[in-house]
Scaffold this motif. Structure first.
Motif, PDB file in Angstrom:
ATOM      1  N   ILE A 193     106.043 -43.219  -0.458  1.00  0.00           N
ATOM      2  CA  ILE A 193     104.880 -43.248  -1.347  1.00  0.00           C
ATOM      3  C   ILE A 193     103.759 -42.365  -0.806  1.00  0.00           C
ATOM      4  O   ILE A 193     103.169 -41.570  -1.543  1.00  0.00           O
ATOM      5  N   ASP A 194     103.482 -42.466   0.477  1.00  0.00           N
ATOM      6  CA  ASP A 194     102.429 -41.648   1.082  1.00  0.00           C
ATOM      7  C   ASP A 194     102.758 -40.159   0.980  1.00  0.00           C
ATOM      8  O   ASP A 194     101.908 -39.347   0.612  1.00  0.00           O
ATOM      9  N   ASN A 195     103.994 -39.802   1.273  1.00  0.00           N
ATOM     10  CA  ASN A 195     104.389 -38.395   1.189  1.00  0.00           C
ATOM     11  C   ASN A 195     104.361 -37.880  -0.243  1.00  0.00           C
ATOM     12  O   ASN A 195     104.020 -36.719  -0.488  1.00  0.00           O
ATOM     13  N   THR A 196     104.713 -38.728  -1.204  1.00  0.00           N
ATOM     14  CA  THR A 196     104.666 -38.320  -2.613  1.00  0.00           C
ATOM     15  C   THR A 196     103.233 -38.076  -3.053  1.00  0.00           C
ATOM     16  O   THR A 196     102.942 -37.105  -3.755  1.00  0.00           O
ATOM     17  N   LYS A 197     102.315 -38.942  -2.627  1.00  0.00           N
ATOM     18  CA  LYS A 197     100.898 -38.758  -2.946  1.00  0.00           C
ATOM     19  C   LYS A 197     100.379 -37.442  -2.378  1.00  0.00           C
ATOM     20  O   LYS A 197      99.660 -36.693  -3.051  1.00  0.00           O
ATOM     21  N   LYS A 198     100.742 -37.154  -1.137  1.00  0.00           N
ATOM     22  CA  LYS A 198     100.319 -35.898  -0.507  1.00  0.00           C
ATOM     23  C   LYS A 198     100.884 -34.694  -1.258  1.00  0.00           C
ATOM     24  O   LYS A 198     100.182 -33.705  -1.467  1.00  0.00           O
ATOM     25  N   LEU A 199     102.148 -34.768  -1.647  1.00  0.00           N
ATOM     26  CA  LEU A 199     102.785 -33.670  -2.362  1.00  0.00           C
ATOM     27  C   LEU A 199     102.124 -33.445  -3.717  1.00  0.00           C
ATOM     28  O   LEU A 199     101.831 -32.306  -4.093  1.00  0.00           O
ATOM     29  N   LEU A 200     101.854 -34.520  -4.441  1.00  0.00           N
ATOM     30  CA  LEU A 200     101.182 -34.394  -5.734  1.00  0.00           C
ATOM     31  C   LEU A 200      99.786 -33.809  -5.586  1.00  0.00           C
ATOM     32  O   LEU A 200      99.364 -32.968  -6.372  1.00  0.00           O
ATOM     33  N   SER A 201      99.080 -34.231  -4.567  1.00  0.00           N
ATOM     34  CA  SER A 201      97.748 -33.718  -4.310  1.00  0.00           C
ATOM     35  C   SER A 201      97.807 -32.230  -3.977  1.00  0.00           C
ATOM     36  O   SER A 201      96.991 -31.441  -4.485  1.00  0.00           O
ATOM     37  N   GLN A 202      98.745 -31.845  -3.151  1.00  0.00           N
ATOM     38  CA  GLN A 202      98.891 -30.432  -2.779  1.00  0.00           C
ATOM     39  C   GLN A 202      99.257 -29.595  -4.005  1.00  0.00           C
ATOM     40  O   GLN A 202      98.705 -28.511  -4.209  1.00  0.00           O
ATOM     41  N   ASN A 203     100.153 -30.099  -4.851  1.00  0.00           N
ATOM     42  CA  ASN A 203     100.531 -29.358  -6.060  1.00  0.00           C
ATOM     43  C   ASN A 203      99.356 -29.226  -7.010  1.00  0.00           C
ATOM     44  O   ASN A 203      99.186 -28.195  -7.652  1.00  0.00           O
TER      45      ASN A 203
END
Length: 70
Positions: A54-64
């Motif tokens: 979940i944390d990594n997905t949030k970071k990825l979405l934020s970066q995108n």
């Protein structure tokens, strides 16, 4: 280990961390890859990670989102 065959063109192999630690896993994957080596079937292997999904997905979405806004 979970093996999912999609439309006879793709085989998805899902490995847990426990599967990766099992010495037989490498032999099984090698046999599957060898069997389908000269066919049009693609063997795809997914490995479980050790980090928080979940944390990594949030970071990825934020970066995108940041990349899209530039």
């Amino acid at each position: 280990m979970s093996i999912d065959i999609k439309d006879n063109n793709c085989i998805l192999i899902w490995l847990s961390n426990t599967d990766k630690a099992n010495p037989m896993t490498e032999q099984i994957i090698s046999a599957i890859k060898t069997y389908y080596d000269n066919t049009k079937t693609q063997v795809v292997i997914f490995n479980s990670g050790k980090e928080d999904l979940i944390d990594n997905t949030k970071k990825l979405l934020s970066q995108n989102k940041d990349l899209k806004c530039k």
